[in-house]
Design a protein around this motif. Structure first.
Motif, PDB file in Angstrom:
ATOM      1  N   MET A  71      -6.772  -3.115 -11.628  1.00  0.00           N
ATOM      2  CA  MET A  71      -6.724  -3.257 -10.099  1.00  0.00           C
ATOM      3  C   MET A  71      -5.537  -2.743  -9.734  1.00  0.00           C
ATOM      4  SD  MET A  71      -9.699  -3.976  -9.067  1.00  0.00           S
ATOM      5  CE  MET A  71      -9.194  -4.053  -7.282  1.00  0.00           C
ATOM      6  N   LEU A  72      -4.469  -2.394 -10.365  1.00  0.00           N
ATOM      7  CA  LEU A  72      -3.204  -1.722 -10.281  1.00  0.00           C
ATOM      8  C   LEU A  72      -3.433  -0.286  -9.594  1.00  0.00           C
ATOM      9  CD1 LEU A  72      -0.768  -3.272 -12.677  1.00  0.00           C
ATOM     10  CD2 LEU A  72      -0.506  -3.762 -10.401  1.00  0.00           C
ATOM     11  N   THR A  73      -4.488   0.297  -9.950  1.00  0.00           N
ATOM     12  CA  THR A  73      -4.870   1.517  -9.495  1.00  0.00           C
ATOM     13  C   THR A  73      -4.950   1.381  -7.675  1.00  0.00           C
ATOM     14  OG1 THR A  73      -5.964   1.895 -11.208  1.00  0.00           O
ATOM     15  CG2 THR A  73      -6.755   3.339  -9.465  1.00  0.00           C
ATOM     16  N   PHE A  74      -5.311   0.293  -7.273  1.00  0.00           N
ATOM     17  CA  PHE A  74      -5.797   0.242  -5.737  1.00  0.00           C
ATOM     18  C   PHE A  74      -4.675  -0.616  -4.966  1.00  0.00           C
ATOM     19  CE2 PHE A  74      -9.598   0.272  -8.388  1.00  0.00           C
ATOM     20  CZ  PHE A  74     -10.137   1.651  -7.773  1.00  0.00           C
ATOM     21  N   ARG A  75      -4.061  -1.309  -5.888  1.00  0.00           N
ATOM     22  CA  ARG A  75      -3.232  -2.422  -4.959  1.00  0.00           C
ATOM     23  C   ARG A  75      -1.975  -2.826  -5.768  1.00  0.00           C
ATOM     24  NH1 ARG A  75      -7.688  -7.229  -2.748  1.00  0.00           N
ATOM     25  NH2 ARG A  75      -9.185  -5.808  -2.470  1.00  0.00           N
ATOM     26  N   PRO A  76      -0.844  -2.901  -4.825  1.00  0.00           N
ATOM     27  CA  PRO A  76       0.572  -3.198  -5.457  1.00  0.00           C
ATOM     28  C   PRO A  76       0.473  -4.474  -6.212  1.00  0.00           C
ATOM     29  CG  PRO A  76       0.398  -3.345  -3.074  1.00  0.00           C
ATOM     30  CD  PRO A  76      -0.768  -3.127  -3.463  1.00  0.00           C
ATOM     31  N   ALA A  77       1.403  -4.771  -7.394  1.00  0.00           N
ATOM     32  CA  ALA A  77       1.615  -5.971  -7.920  1.00  0.00           C
ATOM     33  C   ALA A  77       1.433  -7.145  -7.077  1.00  0.00           C
ATOM     34  CB  ALA A  77       2.448  -5.849  -9.006  1.00  0.00           C
ATOM     35  N   LYS A  78       2.223  -7.227  -6.018  1.00  0.00           N
ATOM     36  CA  LYS A  78       2.406  -8.160  -5.189  1.00  0.00           C
ATOM     37  C   LYS A  78       1.200  -8.682  -4.424  1.00  0.00           C
ATOM     38  CE  LYS A  78       4.496  -5.525  -1.250  1.00  0.00           C
ATOM     39  NZ  LYS A  78       5.517  -5.390  -0.458  1.00  0.00           N
ATOM     40  N   ALA A  79       0.220  -7.863  -4.264  1.00  0.00           N
ATOM     41  CA  ALA A  79      -0.953  -8.131  -3.710  1.00  0.00           C
ATOM     42  C   ALA A  79      -1.972  -8.706  -4.751  1.00  0.00           C
ATOM     43  CB  ALA A  79      -1.486  -6.934  -3.116  1.00  0.00           C
ATOM     44  N   LEU A  80      -1.695  -8.764  -5.927  1.00  0.00           N
ATOM     45  CA  LEU A  80      -2.699  -9.346  -7.065  1.00  0.00           C
ATOM     46  C   LEU A  80      -2.349 -10.676  -7.267  1.00  0.00           C
ATOM     47  CD1 LEU A  80      -3.048  -6.000  -9.040  1.00  0.00           C
ATOM     48  CD2 LEU A  80      -4.535  -6.876  -7.406  1.00  0.00           C
ATOM     49  N   PRO A  81      -2.946 -11.472  -8.030  1.00  0.00           N
ATOM     50  CA  PRO A  81      -2.646 -12.854  -8.668  1.00  0.00           C
ATOM     51  C   PRO A  81      -1.479 -12.443  -9.528  1.00  0.00           C
ATOM     52  CG  PRO A  81      -4.985 -12.380  -8.733  1.00  0.00           C
ATOM     53  CD  PRO A  81      -4.499 -11.116  -8.213  1.00  0.00           C
ATOM     54  N   ALA A  82      -0.708 -13.444  -9.825  1.00  0.00           N
ATOM     55  CA  ALA A  82       0.318 -13.433 -10.813  1.00  0.00           C
ATOM     56  C   ALA A  82      -0.296 -13.124 -12.111  1.00  0.00           C
ATOM     57  CB  ALA A  82       1.218 -14.625 -10.869  1.00  0.00           C
ATOM     58  N   ARG A  83       0.372 -12.098 -12.993  1.00  0.00           N
ATOM     59  CA  ARG A  83      -0.139 -11.937 -14.352  1.00  0.00           C
ATOM     60  C   ARG A  83       0.240 -13.371 -15.232  1.00  0.00           C
ATOM     61  NH1 ARG A  83       0.649  -7.051 -18.004  1.00  0.00           N
ATOM     62  NH2 ARG A  83       0.827  -8.190 -20.361  1.00  0.00           N
ATOM     63  N   ILE A  84      -0.874 -13.532 -15.752  1.00  0.00           N
ATOM     64  CA  ILE A  84      -1.034 -14.903 -16.669  1.00  0.00           C
ATOM     65  C   ILE A  84      -0.116 -14.549 -17.968  1.00  0.00           C
ATOM     66  CG2 ILE A  84      -3.295 -15.556 -15.590  1.00  0.00           C
ATOM     67  CD1 ILE A  84      -4.551 -14.749 -18.402  1.00  0.00           C
ATOM     68  N   ASP A  85       0.029 -15.644 -18.616  1.00  0.00           N
ATOM     69  CA  ASP A  85       0.818 -15.537 -19.684  1.00  0.00           C
ATOM     70  C   ASP A  85      -0.074 -14.743 -20.989  1.00  0.00           C
ATOM     71  OD1 ASP A  85       2.424 -16.053 -22.048  1.00  0.00           O
ATOM     72  OD2 ASP A  85       1.953 -18.141 -22.335  1.00  0.00           O
ATOM     73  N   ASP A  86       0.705 -13.815 -21.639  1.00  0.00           N
ATOM     74  CA  ASP A  86      -0.129 -12.886 -22.408  1.00  0.00           C
ATOM     75  C   ASP A  86       0.153 -13.384 -23.717  1.00  0.00           C
ATOM     76  OD1 ASP A  86       2.268 -11.825 -22.612  1.00  0.00           O
ATOM     77  OD2 ASP A  86       2.083  -9.949 -21.908  1.00  0.00           O
TER      78      ASP A  86
END
Length: 602
Positions: free
Chosen positions: A543-558
């Motif tokens: 989804m980073l293709t479409f929206r900036p990181a701040k507009a997405l849910p926080a990255r979960i622990d990987d």
């Protein structure tokens, strides 16, 4: 986890080839590097594979072979490609036999099957010409009708295995005024034509796959009997394009094998290299790079395995699916190889360091895969010409026959379900029925919401998967509106913005494939797959293709993904959603290792 039945052949081939880091094994890294340095065709490797009877798995069971599914096929091609793309590509030119399996007469099928099994026969595809490239209708090779056959004149170039092959599939013009029906396809058996009337062009020297027989073929008043024509006269272009639908999707296996080796050899370095009091892998940035590379491989797995099963379940939609996979998977995994090279540091550029310099060979070889069977532009163009019809179909079919759609998706994505037989006659040049993967997003969201009742799932991870899948649906709705409102017409002079829309469609199709794969295999593919951290991270990445990181849910622990990556490496399993067993690592030191150890002791 026991491997699924369709992965048994890949495991068996892998086991018999042995550990590629052992220089004494067939297709070892040292052997393929030596051949590459000499730019020598891998005759010994090819003969070994023939003796193993791998060619039988390129021939459908109804034609006397062992080929059962495209899913099985891509698994063993990954085994070959993780060792050497040169040999994998050279051997897999046999898959052009599918032109005969789809369009040949019974006699042509028997002839080709016998040629492949008994004569260890290889074939090549003679479509392109130096002056015309991918513009097949502009070709200059002519097949002039005469009593009993045709007189063939002209030159095809560049052709992989043009010289070292016994059968050449030649696309030639048979009607000057026929337009799309001007081309015919011929299965030319070299042993049955006069050698005075054809010749091979010199080897082309390339940056990657340097041992390949990349050359060409020239015909001069060459008589070929009518029995060598495949299908009806004038049907050549249609057969060529349908053949591409199959091979374009299967090209992904070459890239997947290469990406596995690039990641594996880099991870080996990162786990063993000490810097600043810790391993390279323990440093946040290298670990993130390697973890993201693993996620990309899993993402590409979902798209590729989905389309290979789709050949059997929804062949009418493959004109879209194969273009998506050929563009998205090959370009994504090219980027993966480039990205992990940063972790390997200067060693990625060295020809003799770190596993005999295999990374540098992978980097060079893999760069050509996105060009095979149509470049990225060709595939995006094939897709964008279908986008308007796809958008209309989605709107028209929204909410219709959900049970039927659900059943089709289940058969395609549930890897434990048996598949119907592949029917090549159902392949369509243009998709008329829509794209079930994206059409099924609404059903997928309903299933995801129902999973909130499942106490075994982490509610926060599930909620993020739901939220990101809703975003995929939103972006698809936006894209459909753009497509419907756009004014682009058919033709080859499309605006760059339209190609961008096609790229975005590929990302959305892939994201939906990941969701469908998880929903239908949560109970089949082990705990790591089931828990879903990888899916949440993958969807966010897409989804980073479409929206900036701040507009997405926080990255979960990987952490779980990073741990699984190391576990698969330690257990010597393929980096895949179906992590089948690889050959056991070398258990005894080689002669070279022993010599070096004695020198150090001295």
């Amino acid at each position: 986890m026991q491997p699924l039945k369709q992965y048994w052949i890949a495991e068996a081939l892998e086991k018999d080839l042995g550990d590629p880091s052992n220089p004494d094994n067939m297709m070892s890294f040292k052997q393929v590097i030596d051949l590459d340095e000499q730019e020598e065709f891998p005759h010994e490797i090819i003969n070994w594979l023939y003796n193993w009877k791998l060619q039988h798995y390129y021939i459908p069971t109804e034609c006397g072979g062992e080929f059962t599914s495209f899913e099985e096929f891509i698994a063993f091609v990954r085994v070959l490609s993780r060792r050497d793309q040169t040999a994998a590509i050279a051997f897999t030119t046999m898959f052009w036999s599918y032109l005969t399996w789809m369009a040949g007469t019974d006699e042509q099928k028997r002839t080709l099957a016998s040629f492949m099994k008994d004569a260890n026969g290889a074939m090549c595809l003679a479509y392109s010409e130096k002056a015309h490239g991918s513009d097949l209708l502009a070709g200059d090779v002519r097949a002039t009708k005469v009593p009993g056959g045709y007189i063939l004149n002209g030159e095809k170039w560049p052709i992989n295995r043009a010289t070292i092959s016994g059968v050449t599939f030649v696309l030639a013009k048979t009607d000057e005024a026929g337009g799309a029906r001007s081309l015919s396809l011929f299965m030319v058996e070299k042993s049955k034509i006069d050698p005075a009337n054809y010749s091979h062009l010199p080897k082309i020297f390339t940056h990657g796959v340097r041992g390949s027989d990349m050359s060409g073929i020239k015909f001069e008043d060459c008589f070929i009997p009518e029995s060598m024509r495949l299908g009806a006269e004038g049907a050549g272009l249609e057969l060529a394009l349908k053949g591409f639908q199959i091979t374009r999707a299967l090209c992904a296996a070459f890239s997947q094998g290469a990406a596995d080796t690039a990641l594996r050899t880099t991870l080996k370095f990162a786990l063993g290299r000490q810097l600043y009091g810790k391993t390279v892998y323990d440093m946040p940035q290298p670990k993130r790079t390697l973890t993201d590379a693993y996620l990309d491989i899993l993402i590409c797995d979902c798209a590729t395995i989905g389309v290979t099963r789709g050949f059997n379940t929804m062949p009418e939609q493959i004109s879209v699916w194969s273009a998506v996979v050929k563009y998205f998977v090959t370009t994504t995994l090219e980027t993966v190889v480039q990205n992990v090279s940063v972790v390997l540091g200067s060693r990625f550029y060295m020809r003799e360091e770190h596993d005999y310099g295999i990374f540098q060979k992978v980097l060079r070889d893999n760069a050509i895969i996105s060009m095979f069977d149509g470049s990225t532009v060709v595939n995006l163009h094939a897709l964008l010409l279908q986008l308007r019809q796809l958008a209309k179909s989605r709107a028209r079919n929204a909410g219709r026959n959900p049970e039927t759609l659900q059943a089709r998706l289940a058969t395609t994505f549930d890897l434990t379900q048996s598949l119907p037989a592949f029917d090549g006659k159902k392949l369509e040049l243009v998709n008329r029925g829509g794209d079930d993967v994206l059409q099924g997003l609404g059903l997928a969201l309903t299933s995801l919401i129902d999973l909130k009742k499942d106490s075994s799932l982490n509610s926060e991870i599930l909620q993020q998967i739901i939220q990101l899948t809703e975003m995929v649906q939103e972006e698809l709705n936006t894209l459909d509106h753009q497509i419907t409102e756009s004014t682009f017409q058919f033709g080859h002079e499309q605006a760059p913005e339209v190609f961008d829309i096609a790229k975005q469609y590929c990302v959305l199709h892939t994201a939906a494939s990941c969701v469908q794969m998880w929903l239908y295999n949560r109970h089949h593919l082990g705990d790591f797959f089931s828990k879903g951290e990888w899916l949440a991270l993958s969807l966010r990445k897409l989804m980073l293709t479409f929206r900036p990181a701040k507009a997405l849910p926080a990255r979960i622990d990987d952490t779980a993904v990073a741990q699984e990556l190391v576990r698969l490496y330690t257990d010597n399993r393929m980096f895949s959603i179906v992590p089948f067993q690889l050959a056991n690592p070398q258990l005894q030191e080689t002669k070279t290792d022993a010599t070096q150890r004695l020198q150090l002791q001295a």
